[in-house]
Design an enzyme around this catalytic site. Structure first.
Site, PDB file in Angstrom:
ATOM      1  N   ASP A  31      13.724  50.845  23.715  1.00  0.00           N
ATOM      2  CA  ASP A  31      13.236  49.743  23.950  1.00  0.00           C
ATOM      3  C   ASP A  31      12.142  50.733  22.110  1.00  0.00           C
ATOM      4  OD1 ASP A  31      11.542  48.215  26.026  1.00  0.00           O
ATOM      5  OD2 ASP A  31      10.659  48.988  24.909  1.00  0.00           O
ATOM      6  N   TYR A 162      10.474  29.956  23.622  1.00  0.00           N
ATOM      7  CA  TYR A 162      10.493  30.482  24.638  1.00  0.00           C
ATOM      8  C   TYR A 162      11.850  29.760  25.351  1.00  0.00           C
ATOM      9  CZ  TYR A 162      11.509  33.450  28.477  1.00  0.00           C
ATOM     10  OH  TYR A 162      11.258  34.055  29.523  1.00  0.00           O
ATOM     11  N   LYS A 166      16.057  31.065  24.669  1.00  0.00           N
ATOM     12  CA  LYS A 166      16.617  31.466  26.727  1.00  0.00           C
ATOM     13  C   LYS A 166      18.331  30.401  26.697  1.00  0.00           C
ATOM     14  CE  LYS A 166      14.382  35.507  27.180  1.00  0.00           C
ATOM     15  NZ  LYS A 166      15.757  36.260  27.024  1.00  0.00           N
TER      16      LYS A 166
END
Length: 247
Positions: A31, A162, A166
């Site tokens: 991360d 977004y 996706k």
């Protein structure tokens, strides 16, 4: 087995790392929030298998080869890649800027391609030469699971950048599955509402744009789900565990 899990600091990524650790996998928890990634790795070690944290901002793809190299250096191999890392923004279509578009696509789309590329190359190297020469095999030599979204299966008036990123995850997954068959299994999961920090951000942004009370946007989404409940990070982790299993 050895698994790299991106976005492992919190939410779905953290749940996935812990579930795979419980299944016996050695974990590389990745991360950009390095301290939290190390926290996830520590929890995985409490479960039993060795685990390490690794700090990486996936918007900078130059760090990806080093990530895969470190996993192999520490654990000797790589068997599983789970791409959970992603970012979201809700914004009216007419207000989305080039910077907004580039920021979302850099993490959700561009980094995904190069994470899969680097991991798959290593997984393919591990296959016995005689198996690769035969061009077929009776089992998978690696698993790759990426996270798309229900938003990738239909447009979103407030999330054009977004949702399109996706949708790209689904297409990239299909392309990778074709490219690496029959040696590697490549799949994607497309969650709906899963209460995480990302969904809290989504709710705040939609509440501000639509002028509705906090929580209403998320609840209206949940109300359309036949089970009348949101998903959970553990639900998502269970799906990943199945896709990475011998089954």
């Amino acid at each position: 087995q050895v698994a790299i899990v991106t976005g492992a600091a919190q939410g779905i990524g953290k749940a996935v790392a812990l579930r795979l650790a419980r299944e016996g996998a050695r974990i590389v928890a990745v991360d950009r929030l390095g301290e939290l990634a190390e926290g996830t790795a520590a929890l995985c070690r409490e479960v039993g298998p060795p685990a390490i944290g690794h700090t990486l901002d996936l918007a900078r793809i130059g760090g990806i080869p080093g990530l895969v190299g470190r996993a192999v250096e520490v654990f000797g191999r790589l068997d599983i890649l789970v791409n959970v890392a992603g970012i979201l923004q809700s914004k009216p279509f007419l207000e989305v800027t080039e910077a907004d578009w580039d920021r979302i696509s850099a993490v959700n789309q561009k980094s995904l391609v190069f994470m899969i590329q680097a991991a798959a190359a290593r997984m393919l190297e591990q296959i016995p030469a005689e198996v690769r020469a035969a061009g077929r095999c009776s089992r998978s030599y690696g698993r790759i699971v990426s996270f798309s979204s229900i938003s990738g299966r239909r447009g979103r008036a407030l999330q054009v950048h977004y949702a399109s990123s996706k949708a790209a995850v689904i297409s990239i997954t299909q392309s990778a599955a074709l490219a690496f068959a029959p040696f590697l299994n490549v799949n994607a999961i497309s969650p709906s509402v899963v209460p995480t920090a990302m969904w809290e951000q989504n709710d705040r942004e939609k509440s501000r744009i639509l002028g509705v009370p906090p929580g209403q946007a998320m609840q209206e989404f949940v109300d359309r789900i036949p089970l009348r409940r949101a998903g959970t990070p553990d639900d998502m982790a269970a799906a990943v565990a199945f896709l990475c299993s011998e089954d």
